[in-house]
Design an enzyme around this catalytic site. Structure first.
Site, PDB file in Angstrom:
ATOM      1  N   CYS A 100      -2.079   7.737   4.908  1.00 48.82           N
ATOM      2  CA  CYS A 100      -2.164   7.417   3.479  1.00 48.82           C
ATOM      3  C   CYS A 100      -3.498   7.834   2.889  1.00 48.82           C
ATOM      4  CB  CYS A 100      -1.916   5.930   3.229  1.00 48.82           C
ATOM      5  SG  CYS A 100      -2.524   4.871   4.529  1.00 48.82           S
ATOM      6  N   GLU A 156       0.898  -1.159   0.000  1.00 46.74           N
ATOM      7  CA  GLU A 156       0.000   0.000   0.000  1.00 46.74           C
ATOM      8  C   GLU A 156       0.930   1.200   0.000  1.00 46.74           C
ATOM      9  OE1 GLU A 156      -1.047   3.040   1.487  1.00 46.74           O
ATOM     10  OE2 GLU A 156      -1.940   2.118   3.270  1.00 46.74           O
TER      11      GLU A 156
END
Lengths: 484, 484
Positions: free
Chosen positions: A261, A224
């Protein structure tokens, strides 16, 4: 000096034992890790605070999230239906006679988990990757993140205590810590490694994917990596709700100094007085954010560099920013704006600036807004802020957003990732290396398994999940009908 | 000269429309393709027979399998639960308030499908890959296999007729045929391509995977490549059932001239008089096989070369073989044997010889049998032949086999792949490039989708599969309970 071969051999040997531990035993193991972490809570928060500069309230919350994740995976595997058992019964009367065929998900083997710098608990040593690996019945080799080395060791101590207390095989979880990137490469490339979990930078994730692809037998890498989480602000809501939107999204841009994120790094709207007014309010909200230290010097330096680069681009103007010259390691929040034409002409403006900065893209009309959305790379999330009237008029924009990200959000900030069955914390490349999976929520367990099919087996040879009388009491697809 | 960019632009444009066609409409489309193929049956079998040397009975059977696959996927999407809808309801009372979160699988976009030489119908133009792509709501660009170019064009004609009759968007399926490998590379590397399906050689699949990894945004490649499908014969069944085992597995080795990816190319047993006797009977069964022409000159040449290479290796001896000097393109079946020590010392003996050849590995004892199994690469299938007494004594061997392949079979040959929900036609590398998926059976649809998560959406904005009152009547995981 760590001997990677020894570590992976130990992990593979542990896997031979651990994969046979019934789900109920693995569930107790996960819950015991949670209990051990709870015992250490006070000292963990102190140590992590020293190493990451994150405030105690945040760290306490993150630790709770971490223990809840462990307990959630324990419940998932105790219930058991996650193995996707499918049974097609034999039909001796058909031509040719149809055999009995059954399948289920089974763990793959040793998995390498990389700790993330921005979540010392929830995405690190005993975080979501580790929890899902252990729930699946796979073994874990954790590469601790050097930015919170002591926290990582302490958390690993809790895991070791749980291994002892629940009699799990030695080396079910191992922890390696060594400066530099060589060890990570060696772990990913070792022949016994069967999967990789990573949360971090694009450069880091891309490198790991490259190593995995260089192997004689490629393995899945779940990295990720990079997302700017575009938020679209539609006209009617800008007219009616500018102040509350500015508060909500200003808070989201600066939450945790933007070190998430899912931080909204791109904001999109159509040129109007209402948009200008909203930009002004949002700029004020962002500028007023109380400065805090960033995680470490490297991240701080990268943020200041990224921020400068952003602001130096053609057509980019500061809307508002925090007081200049903040203290050491403190981030300097900023809201900038740019016209869509300049944005479209400059691919650098798509780059993630990890920290409390956001760029408002002013579009001429709906078509230009759609052009900008189409120009974007894959994202973890995308948000639309709009009234009912907005949505009715902009459904094509929302539809476009659906193709862009793993999660599409209506009227809420993207920060805050619920740990649940329906969550998708993932998305098209480069948000992640594999858009078909999620790293948050119960489906994260699906990353560490593969389906195995048993044909013509006698009942006593089958795993419990596939036995005829369903001793585990799980949901199964039997002759194309779901049954329990 | 085909313009790949035009083809992929057309596929992407068609996808924007096709993905909105309700499942019921896609189901009728798939069924209409099946009907159109049925109309052409007689001429298709003649043309395919001329192009592939396969006999009419086999081609008729394969065409029936192909139309049944199309109908199976039609039923799957009409029922609808395959989208894995998950709903976690909002909880405003929790801290922080939990939003409404829902997810489902959605199609990814244009997919490139490569026709397979050994299945002119079932794994080619309207085969399992195409059927699963269209069922998922993705669009297909088919690279026809040059070995049955005319068959491929005729089958594509049936698809085109179905597109017209059911009013599907133009270019929902496209067909490209051009000699050489450049076109395949261009298709895989085109930015608009979102997935690849392939059945064929290791070299071919590995090349496609390499192209996909070279892209700026890597895409999934599902290549089913290479498998020798090891069969373990246990002592008690060899004592009791040698004759019937020889008939069954001799038939499996030579079925369709061994031109199946599930052809049993490696046979394993423990040294004994019973094993020698079985080898003799099996050799006779294989030698007696009526010779037929192989698919094309390239495959025939590769078989003869692979066969010669196999027989020239240290310690390899012929047990029995078909009459020498068969007619043009006819394969020369063979059973060879080798001691486990020689097998373990020579990695060439693990290579697939695509055709009616098989190698019996004679092991000294159970431990050596396990050592040989551990030395093997990933496989599509592995079989164990044994009585109840055998299985009780060799459960550790069966367990080892479970780690080796996508499908483990008891007392039946690996050839014959049932098209059903529980099938796994897949397996660890190099059997396929992605052991988490299958290319046969209803789960094959999962290759062309990704999960998309909707947070806080109003009911009227949600796809039907996620609407509160479940208008599609599908199985869904609602607040961690399966409900319809």
């Amino acid at each position: 000096m760590i001997n990677v071969d020894t570590v992976m051999q130990q992990s593979a040997a542990a896997f031979e034992q651990y994969k046979k531990v019934p789900a109920a035993g693995r569930a107790v193991f996960l819950e015991t890790i949670a209990d051990e972490l709870e015992t250490l809570r006070e000292s963990l928060v102190v140590i992590a605070g020293r190493e990451t500069n994150l405030p105690p309230a945040r760290l306490n919350g993150e630790l709770t999230r971490t223990t809840n994740q462990l307990k959630l995976f324990a419940r998932l595997i105790r219930e058991g239906s996650w193995v996707e058992a499918v049974i097609d019964s034999a039909n001796p009367a058909s031509t040719p006679p149809r055999p009995d065929i059954r399948k289920m998900l089974m763990p793959v083997g040793p998995v390498v988990v990389f700790g993330a710098s921005n979540f010392p608990f929830a995405f690190s040593t005993a975080g979501g990757d580790t929890a899902s690996v252990l729930a699946a019945g796979a073994t874990a080799v954790i590469k601790g993140h050097p930015a919170h080395a002591e926290t990582s060791l302490q958390v690993f101590g809790a895991i070791e205590a749980a291994i002892r207390k629940t009699n799990m095989p030695a080396h079910t979880v191992q922890h390696v810590a060594q400066p530099g990137n060589t060890i990570g490469k060696e772990l990913v490339m070792h022949p016994l490694t069967t999967g990789v979990g990573f949360t971090g930078s694009f450069q880091g994730g891309r490198a790991l994917l490259g190593y995995a692809n260089q192997r004689e037998n490629p393995i899945p890498v779940f990295a990720e990596m990079s997302s700017v989480n575009p938020v679209v602000f539609l006209p009617d809501t800008l007219e009616k709700n500018a102040a509350s939107l500015a508060q909500t999204f200003g808070g989201s841009v600066t939450l945790g100094m933007g070190q998430f994120c899912t931080n909204p790094g791109l904001l999109l709207g159509i040129r109007s007085a209402a948009l200008d007014h909203f930009a002004q309010l949002l700029g004020e909200a962002i500028a007023q954010c109380a400065p805090q230290k960033m995680l470490h010097a490297g991240i701080h330096e990268a943020y200041e560099k990224g921020r400068s680069q952003l602001l130096s681009q053609q057509g980019v103007a500061v809307v508002n920013q925090g007081a200049a010259a903040p203290a050491e390691l403190e981030a300097h929040p900023v809201l900038a704006r740019v016209d869509a034409k300049d944005f479209l002409a400059n691919h650098l403006l798509q780059e993630e600036v990890f920290g409390p900065s956001s760029l408002l893209i002013v579009c001429g009309d709906k078509e230009e807004l759609k052009t900008v959305l189409k120009s974007l790379k894959g994202q973890l999330t995308t948000t639309v802020a709009g009234t009912e009237a907005d949505i009715a008029a902009y459904m094509d924009v929302v539809e476009l957003q659906t193709t862009l990200a793993g999660r599409v959000i209506l009227n809420a900030p993207p920060t805050g990732v619920e740990v649940c069955a329906a969550m998708v914390h993932g998305g098209p490349y480069p948000a992640t290396t594999d858009a078909r999976f999620t790293s948050v929520g119960t489906s994260a367990i699906k990353r560490w398994v593969r389906p195995v099919c048993f044909q013509g087996f006698a009942d006593n040879m089958l795993p419990d999940a596939l036995k005829q009388d369903n001793p585990l009491g799980i949901w199964r697809l039997v002759d194309n009908e779901y049954r329990k």
